[in-house]
Write a protein that holds these residues in place. Structure first.
Motif, PDB file in Angstrom:
ATOM      1  N   ASP A   1      28.588 -91.607 -19.466  1.00 62.93           N
ATOM      2  CA  ASP A   1      27.599 -91.016 -18.564  1.00 62.93           C
ATOM      3  C   ASP A   1      26.472 -90.419 -19.396  1.00 62.93           C
ATOM      4  N   SER A   2      25.395 -90.076 -18.731  1.00 54.49           N
ATOM      5  CA  SER A   2      24.204 -89.610 -19.437  1.00 54.49           C
ATOM      6  C   SER A   2      24.380 -88.241 -20.068  1.00 54.49           C
ATOM      7  N   GLY A   3      25.401 -87.503 -19.665  1.00 54.26           N
ATOM      8  CA  GLY A   3      25.570 -86.158 -20.202  1.00 54.26           C
ATOM      9  C   GLY A   3      26.228 -86.108 -21.556  1.00 54.26           C
ATOM     10  N   HIS A   4      26.958 -87.167 -21.935  1.00 54.35           N
ATOM     11  CA  HIS A   4      27.683 -87.190 -23.197  1.00 54.35           C
ATOM     12  C   HIS A   4      27.169 -88.302 -24.099  1.00 54.35           C
ATOM     13  N   GLY A   5      27.295 -88.103 -25.386  1.00 56.06           N
ATOM     14  CA  GLY A   5      26.914 -89.126 -26.349  1.00 56.06           C
ATOM     15  C   GLY A   5      27.629 -88.901 -27.656  1.00 56.06           C
ATOM     16  N   LEU A   6      27.585 -89.901 -28.521  1.00 56.69           N
ATOM     17  CA  LEU A   6      28.184 -89.767 -29.841  1.00 56.69           C
ATOM     18  C   LEU A   6      27.248 -88.979 -30.747  1.00 56.69           C
ATOM     19  N   TYR A   7      27.813 -87.992 -31.434  1.00 55.47           N
ATOM     20  CA  TYR A   7      27.008 -87.151 -32.320  1.00 55.47           C
ATOM     21  C   TYR A   7      26.559 -87.956 -33.538  1.00 55.47           C
ATOM     22  N   GLY A   8      25.277 -87.853 -33.817  1.00 53.54           N
ATOM     23  CA  GLY A   8      24.710 -88.451 -35.013  1.00 53.54           C
ATOM     24  C   GLY A   8      23.591 -87.578 -35.526  1.00 53.54           C
ATOM     25  N   ALA A   9      22.958 -88.009 -36.613  1.00 50.10           N
ATOM     26  CA  ALA A   9      21.880 -87.198 -37.187  1.00 50.10           C
ATOM     27  C   ALA A   9      20.964 -88.075 -38.019  1.00 50.10           C
ATOM     28  N   SER A  10      19.719 -87.652 -38.107  1.00 46.03           N
ATOM     29  CA  SER A  10      18.786 -88.207 -39.085  1.00 46.03           C
ATOM     30  C   SER A  10      18.562 -87.127 -40.131  1.00 46.03           C
ATOM     31  N   TYR A  11      18.411 -87.525 -41.382  1.00 48.58           N
ATOM     32  CA  TYR A  11      18.310 -86.534 -42.449  1.00 48.58           C
ATOM     33  C   TYR A  11      17.495 -87.098 -43.600  1.00 48.58           C
ATOM     34  N   GLY A  12      17.019 -86.177 -44.430  1.00 44.69           N
ATOM     35  CA  GLY A  12      16.300 -86.574 -45.635  1.00 44.69           C
ATOM     36  C   GLY A  12      15.074 -87.399 -45.318  1.00 44.69           C
ATOM     37  N   ASP A  13      15.027 -88.601 -45.885  1.00 42.12           N
ATOM     38  CA  ASP A  13      13.853 -89.464 -45.737  1.00 42.12           C
ATOM     39  C   ASP A  13      14.005 -90.456 -44.593  1.00 42.12           C
ATOM     40  N   GLY A  14      14.688 -90.042 -43.534  1.00 31.65           N
ATOM     41  CA  GLY A  14      14.813 -90.888 -42.359  1.00 31.65           C
ATOM     42  C   GLY A  14      16.114 -91.644 -42.251  1.00 31.65           C
ATOM     43  N   ARG A  15      17.051 -91.355 -43.143  1.00 35.75           N
ATOM     44  CA  ARG A  15      18.363 -92.000 -43.036  1.00 35.75           C
ATOM     45  C   ARG A  15      19.106 -91.471 -41.816  1.00 35.75           C
ATOM     46  N   LYS A  16      19.976 -92.314 -41.270  1.00 33.35           N
ATOM     47  CA  LYS A  16      20.691 -91.949 -40.048  1.00 33.35           C
ATOM     48  C   LYS A  16      22.194 -92.160 -40.219  1.00 33.35           C
ATOM     49  N   VAL A  17      22.944 -91.395 -39.452  1.00 34.57           N
ATOM     50  CA  VAL A  17      24.394 -91.526 -39.451  1.00 34.57           C
ATOM     51  C   VAL A  17      24.900 -91.207 -38.052  1.00 34.57           C
ATOM     52  N   THR A  18      25.981 -91.886 -37.643  1.00 37.42           N
ATOM     53  CA  THR A  18      26.605 -91.650 -36.344  1.00 37.42           C
ATOM     54  C   THR A  18      28.081 -91.364 -36.561  1.00 37.42           C
ATOM     55  N   THR A  19      28.651 -90.504 -35.738  1.00 36.11           N
ATOM     56  CA  THR A  19      30.081 -90.191 -35.822  1.00 36.11           C
ATOM     57  C   THR A  19      30.772 -90.617 -34.534  1.00 36.11           C
ATOM     58  N   SER A  20      32.086 -90.462 -34.511  1.00 39.02           N
ATOM     59  CA  SER A  20      32.869 -90.778 -33.311  1.00 39.02           C
ATOM     60  C   SER A  20      33.092 -89.552 -32.436  1.00 39.02           C
ATOM     61  N   VAL A  21      32.362 -88.466 -32.689  1.00 38.70           N
ATOM     62  CA  VAL A  21      32.545 -87.225 -31.934  1.00 38.70           C
ATOM     63  C   VAL A  21      31.677 -87.259 -30.681  1.00 38.70           C
ATOM     64  N   LEU A  22      32.329 -87.205 -29.532  1.00 38.52           N
ATOM     65  CA  LEU A  22      31.638 -87.180 -28.242  1.00 38.52           C
ATOM     66  C   LEU A  22      31.218 -85.751 -27.939  1.00 38.52           C
ATOM     67  N   THR A  23      29.931 -85.549 -27.660  1.00 38.79           N
ATOM     68  CA  THR A  23      29.452 -84.185 -27.444  1.00 38.79           C
ATOM     69  C   THR A  23      28.322 -84.183 -26.420  1.00 38.79           C
ATOM     70  N   ARG A  24      27.743 -83.001 -26.205  1.00 38.56           N
ATOM     71  CA  ARG A  24      26.622 -82.818 -25.279  1.00 38.56           C
ATOM     72  C   ARG A  24      25.638 -81.857 -25.929  1.00 38.56           C
ATOM     73  N   PRO A  25      24.373 -81.866 -25.513  1.00 39.85           N
ATOM     74  CA  PRO A  25      23.407 -80.954 -26.112  1.00 39.85           C
ATOM     75  C   PRO A  25      23.823 -79.489 -26.035  1.00 39.85           C
TER      76      PRO A  25
END
Length: 518
Positions: A157-181
């Motif tokens: 659903d639109s309320g939950h998503g997999l936690y990820g991040a952008s860092y440094g010079d634009g690199r990105k990473v995604t995790t398997s952790v389901l979270t909300r803002p």
């Protein structure tokens, strides 16, 4: 084993195993306290009192021929102090006994059926196969796990998503952790006025095991015995409901036991990794345990209707003074590689401390997240083995009483400004449905490192300990990129670094990190 020199805890446990009795029944048979029997399991070299020696003599003398034969087999060629063989442990380890009893009950088996099942599987375990599987698993990294679960649970659903991040010079990473803002950037001090997770009265929820699930559980026990993996039936908190917001943790937990978790939800990770390692297409058919326990996102989020165990894990930042050889004042950040003796998450990178959220003796007060983090600091940083309930029984009325604290912890607790603990985020890990409370521990007084830095030593759960400087942005970026991370560990690292950048001042040169939800 000769009894010329008298009984020991080990030989008494062998008699208990030969009689096929639980701790309670064996204590009743001997007319002694259950805690005395438990002490023999924990201290095999312990010699019972003379009157109990006589009772044991009589019990053995009156035993049937079959019991005496089993006792002789268990005590032959087993020198005192030597680790029990896997087949011996099947009979004398009370934690394995608890697991077998649980499996009999929940798989609707006759008493003793699971023991026979595990014994049969143990005889067929091929150590080379286990080693080769372990090698294959090392090639399945954090990114691949996150990607696979993203695809498996695509209907979100639109309320939950997999936690990820952008860092440094634009690199990105995604995790398997389901979270909300609203579960992120909590900045929640872990003190009683903000840390309000409470013990509820909900009874433990149990899902019946079908034949396939029971078979996987029995295989887990057989391989744990064969590999001498430590398995302890300790109490755990399971999440019943959660209500978190900025500056506030609330919700309720109930009590379950580690055996139930180890034989059900904790099997999902191995099933997933083995499928990925052999390039098996992921589906409910190829992942039957996942289909049974955690089929969709609705089942992940609905924690009250399933077993949702989990833990607390924290990035720890310890202030260090300027040094003429190392450089200016900074924070040292500690990262661990999990030991191969850990029943779950072996060889993965993780922040430290990391531990299951569980009670010690005060089930109500220990429900607070901060209670687990303080205990884990004592155990994983400062060597308090007496609070590690995977090693021994907990007999102290208040294991965390100020008079029992280690010297480093006592110093930290001596002034409120020396130690700060915050929860930085919450999520549900799709790997096994666990709840994850990501946190940040900051030791602000650099006198601590001068006085106690040399006393920090990881416990048996870690195989190595690494340190990083909060001023080394380049190396921290490389650390984030390391694909050996556990998903929950990476979640805690990113949220911890993000918060440390806000509050660390001149001691910090952390890469800019912006969280994203996929």
């Amino acid at each position: 084993m000769s009894l010329v020199d008298g009984w020991t805890g080990r030989s008494a446990c062998a008699l208990q195993a030969a009689l096929r009795m639980s701790n309670e029944l064996f204590a009743q048979r001997l007319g002694i306290a259950v805690r005395t029997v438990a002490s023999w399991h924990q201290k095999p070299s312990l010699r019972p009192k003379s009157e109990i020696q006589q009772i044991l003599d009589t019990t053995l003398e009156q035993a049937s021929a079959a019991v005496k034969e089993r006792f002789a087999a268990l005590t032959t060629d087993s020198p005192s102090g030597e680790q029990p063989r896997a087949d011996e442990r099947l009979d004398i380890d009370p934690n394995i006994t608890a697991a077998l009893d649980w499996l009999d009950h929940h798989a609707d088996r006759q008493p003793g059926a699971s023991r026979r099942d595990v014994a049969s599987r143990l005889a067929q375990v091929d150590q080379q196969d286990i080693d080769e599987r372990g090698i294959r698993r090392t090639h399945v990294n954090q990114r691949r796990v996150a990607q696979a679960l993203d695809e498996y649970y695509r209907d979100r659903d639109s309320g939950h998503g997999l936690y990820g991040a952008s860092y440094g010079d634009g690199r990105k990473v995604t995790t398997s952790v389901l979270t909300r803002p609203d579960w992120l950037d909590l900045d929640c001090p872990l003190i009683a006025t903000h840390d309000r997770l409470v013990l509820g009265t909900t009874t433990d929820h149990a899902t019946p095991l079908d034949s396939e699930a029971a078979g996987h559980a029995a295989q887990r026990l057989a391989e744990s015995l064969a590999c001498n993996v430590r398995l302890t039936d300790m109490p755990l908190y399971r999440l019943v409901n959660i209500d978190v917001s900025h500056g506030r943790l609330a919700g309720s937990v109930a009590v379950t036991h580690f055996v139930r978790y180890a034989l059900t939800m904790d099997l999902l990770e191995g099933e997933l990794i083995d499928a990925l390692a052999t390039d098996v297409p992921l589906s409910p058919e190829s992942l039957p345990l996942r289909a049974h326990y955690l089929p969709d996102v609705t089942s992940v989020v609905n924690v009250s209707n399933r077993l949702c165990a989990g833990g607390t894990l924290a990035l720890c930042a310890i202030a260090r003074p300027a040094d003429p050889y190392r450089g200016p004042a900074d924070y040292v950040l500690l990262v661990q590689e999990r030991s191969g003796h850990v029943v779950n998450a072996a060889r993965r990178l993780a922040v430290i401390p990391k531990g299951f959220h569980q009670p010690l003796t005060d089930y109500r007060s220990d429900a607070q997240i901060g209670a687990t983090l303080r205990r884990e600091m004592e155990e994983e940083f400062f060597g308090r083995e007496d609070i590690d309930n995977t090693i021994g029984d907990q007999r102290r009325a208040d294991p965390m009483h100020p008079s029992r604290l280690s010297e480093p912890m006592k110093w930290l607790m001596g002034a409120p400004e020396r130690l700060a603990m915050e929860c930085t985020g919450f999520g549900l890990n799709l790997v096994s449905g666990n709840f994850e409370f990501a946190s940040l521990i900051v030791i602000n007084d650099d006198e601590f490192w001068t006085r106690f830095g040399g006393d920090i030593e990881a416990n048996w759960e870690a195989s190595t300990l690494r340190q990083y400087s909060s001023l080394d942005s380049e190396l921290l970026s490389e650390l984030i990129e390391d694909d050996a991370w556990s998903n929950e560990g990476l979640f805690a690292l990113l949220q911890g670094l993000r918060r440390l950048r806000q509050i660390g001042g001149d001691r910090v040169n952390v890469p800019t990190i912006e969280w994203e939800m996929r």
